[in-house]
Design a protein around this motif. Structure first.
Motif, mmCIF file in Angstrom:
data_model
loop_
_atom_site.group_PDB
_atom_site.id
_atom_site.type_symbol
_atom_site.label_atom_id
_atom_site.label_comp_id
_atom_site.label_asym_id
_atom_site.label_seq_id
_atom_site.Cartn_x
_atom_site.Cartn_y
_atom_site.Cartn_z
ATOM 1 N N ASP A 187 -6.495 -3.295 -4.991
ATOM 2 C CA ASP A 187 -5.475 -4.242 -5.428
ATOM 3 C C ASP A 187 -4.119 -3.552 -5.466
ATOM 4 O O ASP A 187 -4.012 -2.370 -5.781
ATOM 5 N N ASP A 188 -3.042 -4.285 -5.144
ATOM 6 C CA ASP A 188 -1.698 -3.721 -5.120
ATOM 7 C C ASP A 188 -1.256 -3.172 -6.473
ATOM 8 O O ASP A 188 -0.358 -2.330 -6.525
ATOM 9 N N ARG A 189 -1.851 -3.603 -7.553
ATOM 10 C CA ARG A 189 -1.414 -3.086 -8.855
ATOM 11 C C ARG A 189 -1.798 -1.632 -9.047
ATOM 12 O O ARG A 189 -1.301 -0.971 -9.955
ATOM 13 N N CYS A 207 2.777 -1.633 -6.739
ATOM 14 C CA CYS A 207 3.269 -2.463 -5.641
ATOM 15 C C CYS A 207 3.271 -3.958 -5.962
ATOM 16 O O CYS A 207 3.761 -4.762 -5.158
ATOM 17 N N THR A 208 2.744 -4.349 -7.110
ATOM 18 C CA THR A 208 2.844 -5.744 -7.536
ATOM 19 C C THR A 208 4.240 -6.068 -8.052
ATOM 20 O O THR A 208 4.585 -7.241 -8.204
ATOM 21 N N GLU A 209 5.067 -5.041 -8.315
ATOM 22 C CA GLU A 209 6.428 -5.255 -8.768
ATOM 23 C C GLU A 209 7.384 -5.207 -7.583
ATOM 24 O O GLU A 209 7.062 -4.671 -6.522
ATOM 25 N N ARG A 214 7.081 1.481 0.265
ATOM 26 C CA ARG A 214 5.650 1.562 -0.019
ATOM 27 C C ARG A 214 5.115 2.872 0.571
ATOM 28 O O ARG A 214 5.425 3.221 1.715
ATOM 29 N N GLU A 283 10.274 -5.829 0.538
ATOM 30 C CA GLU A 283 9.627 -6.774 -0.383
ATOM 31 C C GLU A 283 10.324 -6.758 -1.728
ATOM 32 O O GLU A 283 10.910 -5.752 -2.126
#
Length: 283
Positions: A187-189, A207-209, A214, A283
């Motif tokens: 998961d991106d978190r 990466c959820t923020e 990246r 992003e």
């Protein structure tokens, strides 16, 4: 140290800065200082039974550690139920090998042992390879007995998986168990990104923020027995290899931005042979 590549690989001017990426390396030197440390008073919320414990810590225990805790050589933070909020979980406990029984409390040999042992066992615990483990907000911290317990003959070590590192503003909470957390498609978190104009000096975050960069790949700069190639060659190889690696990750665009984080001689001596490559994602 971090640099930035340029669009179409033309802007290759590099700003070098000492940075600690939120990876397994932020923990390697935690607590490494003078060879004869002065004992500090334990924090007021410490567990008295753990402060100068000679016995090995509990495997699997969870704790609510903060950034100051993971920077310390020894830790006596009270354990908490793993079903409640926690930022650390003990995944490895053991006795130091015979060759380290008489070493100095803060020796380089201790740091190298911690890097090899805690790093390898963390990857097994999380279900990640070396490259993936260097691109996640999950890190590790290692602890040894207090100086007082060390003087009494205690020679155990403790490895904790933690939800962040030096460059993360606040450690993130972990699930009830972190075992297998990076298996499959993570998961991106749990993956590390960065916000800022360049990778150097940027804020590292999950990466959820919202982010600008990246961490997408790592590249290998040498084999285990290779001598340190020097700062300049390490930086140049990281730049050139990451340019190719990031371009491939982005499916070979003509115009792209990339960055890289390389690590110096101390980390090389501890066992790290990789640099981290960053792609500007917009992003």
């Amino acid at each position: 140290m971090t640099g930035r590549g340029g669009r179409r690989a033309r802007r290759l001017g590099v700003t070098l800065a000492a940075v600690a990426l939120t990876t397994v390396l932020s923990a390697v030197l935690a607590g490494c200082g003078a060879s004869e440390p002065e004992p500090d008073a334990p924090p007021p919320d410490s567990d008295p039974a753990q402060v100068d414990a000679v016995e090995s810590p509990e495997l699997g225990a969870c704790r609510l550690l903060d950034k100051d805790d993971i920077a310390a050589a020894a830790d006596a933070t009270p354990t908490v139920p793993c079903g409640k909020r926690h930022t650390a979980q003990t995944y490895a406990v053991g006795e130091l090998p015979d060759q380290l029984q008489d070493t100095d409390y803060d020796s380089q040999e201790m740091a190298s042992f911690a890097y090899r042992t805690c790093g390898t066992m963390l990857r097994e615990f999380l279900g990640a390879d070396e490259s993936l483990s260097m691109r996640t907000v999950l890190s590790w911290a290692w602890f040894r007995p207090s100086p007082e317990a060390w003087d009494q003959g205690a020679r155990w070590y403790r490895c904790d998986v933690v939800g962040g590192g030096e460059q993360i503003t606040e450690l993130v909470s972990l699930p009830e168990t972190a075992k297998g957390l990076l298996q499959g498609r993570p998961d991106d978190r749990w993956m590390v990104c960065a916000r800022g104009n360049t990778v150097a000096g940027s804020v590292k975050l999950p990466c959820t923020e919202a982010h600008d960069w990246r961490a997408v790949t790592t590249i290998k700069l040498g084999e285990a027995d290779d001598p340190y190639p020097g700062d300049r060659l390490s930086e140049v190889q990281s730049r050139d290899f990451c340019r190719k690696s990031v371009q491939a990750w982005l499916n070979y665009p003509v115009a792209f931005d990339f960055g890289y984080t390389w690590f110096g001689e101390v980390d090389w001596a501890s066992g790290n042979r990789r640099a981290v490559c960053w792609a500007r994602t917009g992003e």
